[in-house]
Design an enzyme around this catalytic site. Structure first.
Site, PDB file in Angstrom:
ATOM      1  N   TYR A 468       8.684 -20.425  -3.747  1.00 27.41           N
ATOM      2  CA  TYR A 468       8.779 -21.428  -4.822  1.00 27.41           C
ATOM      3  C   TYR A 468       8.281 -22.786  -4.313  1.00 27.41           C
ATOM      4  O   TYR A 468       7.230 -23.246  -4.665  1.00 27.41           O
ATOM      5  CB  TYR A 468      10.210 -21.518  -5.357  1.00 27.41           C
ATOM      6  CG  TYR A 468      10.303 -22.394  -6.588  1.00 27.41           C
ATOM      7  CD1 TYR A 468       9.916 -21.903  -7.823  1.00 27.41           C
ATOM      8  CD2 TYR A 468      10.753 -23.709  -6.507  1.00 27.41           C
ATOM      9  CE1 TYR A 468       9.970 -22.707  -8.957  1.00 27.41           C
ATOM     10  CE2 TYR A 468      10.814 -24.511  -7.632  1.00 27.41           C
ATOM     11  CZ  TYR A 468      10.422 -24.005  -8.861  1.00 27.41           C
ATOM     12  OH  TYR A 468      10.470 -24.799  -9.973  1.00 27.41           O
ATOM     13  N   SER A 548       6.537 -20.046 -12.208  1.00 26.57           N
ATOM     14  CA  SER A 548       6.603 -21.452 -12.601  1.00 26.57           C
ATOM     15  C   SER A 548       5.910 -22.305 -11.534  1.00 26.57           C
ATOM     16  O   SER A 548       4.724 -22.127 -11.279  1.00 26.57           O
ATOM     17  CB  SER A 548       8.063 -21.867 -12.825  1.00 26.57           C
ATOM     18  OG  SER A 548       8.143 -23.071 -13.530  1.00 26.57           O
ATOM     19  N   HIS A 667       9.865 -18.862 -21.007  1.00 28.27           N
ATOM     20  CA  HIS A 667       9.709 -19.117 -19.580  1.00 28.27           C
ATOM     21  C   HIS A 667      10.525 -18.138 -18.736  1.00 28.27           C
ATOM     22  O   HIS A 667      10.321 -18.041 -17.532  1.00 28.27           O
ATOM     23  CB  HIS A 667      10.133 -20.556 -19.286  1.00 28.27           C
ATOM     24  CG  HIS A 667       9.621 -21.082 -17.981  1.00 28.27           C
ATOM     25  ND1 HIS A 667       8.276 -21.138 -17.685  1.00 28.27           N
ATOM     26  CD2 HIS A 667      10.268 -21.570 -16.882  1.00 28.27           C
ATOM     27  CE1 HIS A 667       8.116 -21.653 -16.478  1.00 28.27           C
ATOM     28  NE2 HIS A 667       9.307 -21.904 -15.961  1.00 28.27           N
TER      29      HIS A 667
END
Length: 700
Positions: A468, A548, A667
């Site tokens: 991430y 994301s 999302h």
């Protein structure tokens, strides 16, 4: 038409069957940044309301699912995923008024159901989100009770959107009390007694509700029995802020308001609710640091902050003089990152040491009572509740241990197992090992590697490297059914704690932001190189995955080092870093990214790694499956659409480039169990197939 079959862009799957991609028309849009022209040929895909975009989505899904359908072991993989997923999941109980509630999922229910214990001690369904829609795409987005537990609000999300509708209900009769509130977004609900509640929202944007810019958040108070149009605006009219939140202290005495323009750094305000028409008092008037009021004892506030404390601390101050110069340290900063909670009359200091939890208990005088003994190395979360509660609950998990709920009695310090799930997975057969590897600039990065005990390090183990690296988010050990299936099939699952995250506090976060963002990609690349050097895997058996901001990570990594991995799995990614700030609330991410409008230097830096702008003709990119949802109004799907179009046009060689677009999905939050299972099956099937497997490499 934008969509026609073409053989101009060809891919081949692992069996050398030609893929005929839809042809994506190219427009002539050109933007100018500081006198430099940048072409944006797929700008038309940003229009989520157009028939052309809809046709493109359908055509891409036809190609993608035709490819996935011919993977020989896909159904077998789905069968095992469903078997493993099908176990009872029960949440920690919580008391509202005199009633105990808890969430439960029987196993494969699309949404978890809220139960209550009636006066006879029997359990009954209180609210079943599975009844909200036939296809499971409408989910529960939050539930909040009034102070005495007699009333409640629950929010629903339709199709995965961040926009919410809020229903107000009587907790005893379950009768809906008044009209549904609409257009609520990025909001908690916080009740003031039983008379009404605070919530936040934006004005409805002009143009597309799913992609148009929203940048003025407002805090309202809704009084029961009145129309939403008459709700009182509390904050956000004269003070234009992108994110505004409001919550009432447990004793109903104060309203706390936070206001921010980015995902890091906020102003802090307070209002005395015991005095009619009392002013809103400023505690912090800048966005330099992050702060929140953790709790209060009368007029004494307990504030969590990273002001002069990059790893967080707790300070106290009197409401009468709440400015930072009057703050007194209560729990001082340590070398480990603090994330505190309160419950049962105590404060629980949950620390993270190398991304692993340890928890200390304090009283309200600042006395350390004990360190709480956790079952093993992993992640402990929870420890929250009301001051009068006798017990608090926490969940413990790691990469091989399904989340178990423990009750904790703060006076004695005893933990007891409350609910331990029964999962058809042999945790004892697997192990997690934490290593520290060296990134490009010499920084030591921790990484957790999970695999079957006794695995041979021969460079041929299918491996998912997941990352991430942003927004102060910490990746801590947790159990996942899909990862368990991956492990059963001989897979390695590796998670590095990249810079940009919150694992080592504000300094770690900042070292992966703006013009330091390349550090994040370098950390991820170095993780892949470590796994290869240590023979856990090789480039032919390595997949990189992230969602994301992690989707951006995968996009940047695969465009910078396309030969490093065999498979790339970017999900709901921020792929056009030059334009992210023009959609929905994207401008709020500027603390991490900066924007292409900031300066020539910032523009040049962003253009240097933005995935959409860095796909080059004549290169062979890894087998790629981009995933997104057509209702994603956080990272709009145009990011993924444009990236996939660039890859399909410019890909050289046999590796497939597909985009899998979930319809009526956003999302990720609230996604149904059925949709989650199918997505994970498709990702793993695509990954293994492109590593050369024609059957599951079972390793049970």
């Amino acid at each position: 038409m934008a969509i026609t079959a073409t053989t101009a862009a060809l891919g081949q799957n692992a069996k050398n069957k030609t893929i005929v991609y839809p042809q994506t028309k190219k427009g002539t849009t050109v933007d100018t940044y500081f006198n430099e022209k940048v072409a944006d040929p797929y700008r038309w895909l940003e229009d989520d309301k157009s028939a052309e975009t809809e046709a493109w989505v359908k055509a891409q899904n036809v190609v993608t699912y035709a490819y996935l359908d011919q993977i020989p072991f896909r159904n077998e993989l789905k069968k095992r995923m469903e078997e493993l997923w099908n176990y009872e999941k029960i949440g920690a109980p919580f008391i509202e008024g005199e009633t105990t509630y808890y969430f439960k999922n029987n196993g494969l229910q699309n949404q978890s159901v809220l139960y209550k214990k009636n006066k006879n001690g029997k359990d009954e369904v209180f609210l079943d989100p599975n009844t909200f829609s036939k296809d499971g795409t409408t989910s529960l987005g939050g539930i909040d009770f009034s102070k005495d537990g007699s009333k409640l609000t629950y929010a629903i999300s339709e199709g995965g959107s961040d926009w919410r509708k809020v229903i107000i209900m009587d907790a005893v009769s379950k009768k809906v009390l008044e009209d549904t509130l609409v257009d609520v977004k990025f909001s908690g609900i916080s009740w003031k007694g039983n008379e009404g509640f605070y919530y936040s929202s934006y004005d409805k944007p002009k143009g597309s509700q799913l992609s148009a810019k929203t940048d003025q958040h407002k805090l309202y108070f809704h009084k029961l029995g009145t129309a939403q149009k008459d709700d009182k605006l509390i904050f956000g009219l004269n003070e234009k802020r992108r994110y505004v939140g409001g919550y009432v202290t447990e004793d109903d005495r104060y309203l706390v308001i936070t206001a921010a323009n980015s995902t890091y750094g906020n102003e802090l305000y307070i209002q005395d609710l015991q005095k009619p028409n009392s002013p809103i008092i400023t505690i912090v008037d800048n966005f330099t640091n992050s702060h929140s009021v953790l709790t209060n004892q009368g007029s004494k506030l307990y504030i969590e902050t990273d002001w002069n404390a990059p790893n967080q601390k707790i300070v106290t101050v009197e409401v009468a003089n709440p400015k930072p110069e009057n703050w007194k340290d209560f729990i001082k900063e340590t070398e480990n990152v603090l994330s505190p909670t309160t419950g049962a009359g105590y404060i629980f200091a949950n620390y993270m040491k190398d991304a692993v939890s340890f928890v200390q208990q304090y009283d309200y005088n600042g006395k350390r009572i004990r360190e709480i003994q956790l079952p093993a190395l992993g992640t402990a979360s929870g420890f929250g509740g009301k001051k009068e509660d006798k017990l608090v609950y926490y969940t413990f998990t790691n990469y091989t241990t399904p989340g178990s709920i423990y009750s904790f009695e703060p006076k004695s310090g005893k933990s007891n197992v409350y609910k331990k799930p029964t999962v058809d997975f042999d945790s004892n057969a697997y192990e997690s090992k934490q290593v520290f590897y060296t990134s490009k600039d010499g920084t030591k990065i921790p990484m957790m590697i999970t695999y079957k005990k006794g695995m041979v390090l021969n460079g041929q183990n299918p491996t998912i490297l997941y990352g991430y690296g942003g927004f102060n988010v910490s990746l801590t050990p947790s159990f996942s059914i899909s990862n368990a299936v991956w492990l059963e099939n001989g897979g390695v699952y590796a998670v590095p704690n990249l810079r940009g995250g919150g694992e080592y506090g504000k300094k770690w976060h900042d070292s992966g932001t703006k013009m330091h963002k390349q550090n994040v990609f370098d950390d991820f690349i170095a993780a892949a190189e470590y796994l290869i050097a240590q023979k856990y895997t090789s480039s032919d058996f390595l997949a990189v995955r992230g969602g994301s901001n992690g989707g951006l990570l995968v996009g940047a990594t695969m465009t910078q080092h396309p030969d490093l991995m065999k498979v790339a799995l970017p999900a709901v990614g921020v792929m056009d870093i030059l334009r992210y700030h023009t959609f929905t609330a994207g401008a709020g991410w500027a603390y991490d990214y900066g924007t292409s409008q900031d300066s020539p230097e910032m523009f040049s830096y962003l253009k240097g790694y933005s995935p959409v702008q860095n796909v080059k003709s004549g290169l062979q990119y890894p087998a790629t499956m981009v995933t997104t949802g057509d209702h994603d109004d956080r990272v709009v799907p145009a990011h993924s659409f444009k990236f996939a179009a660039e890859l399909q046009e410019k890909q050289t060689g046999p590796n497939p480039v597909l985009i899998r677009i979930d319809v009526k999905a956003g999302h990720g939050a609230g996604k149904s169990v059925a949709a989650s299972i199918q997505e994970n099956v498709d990702i793993q099937a695509f990954t293994l197939y492109n590593m050369g497997f024609t059957s599951l490499p079972k390793n049970k």
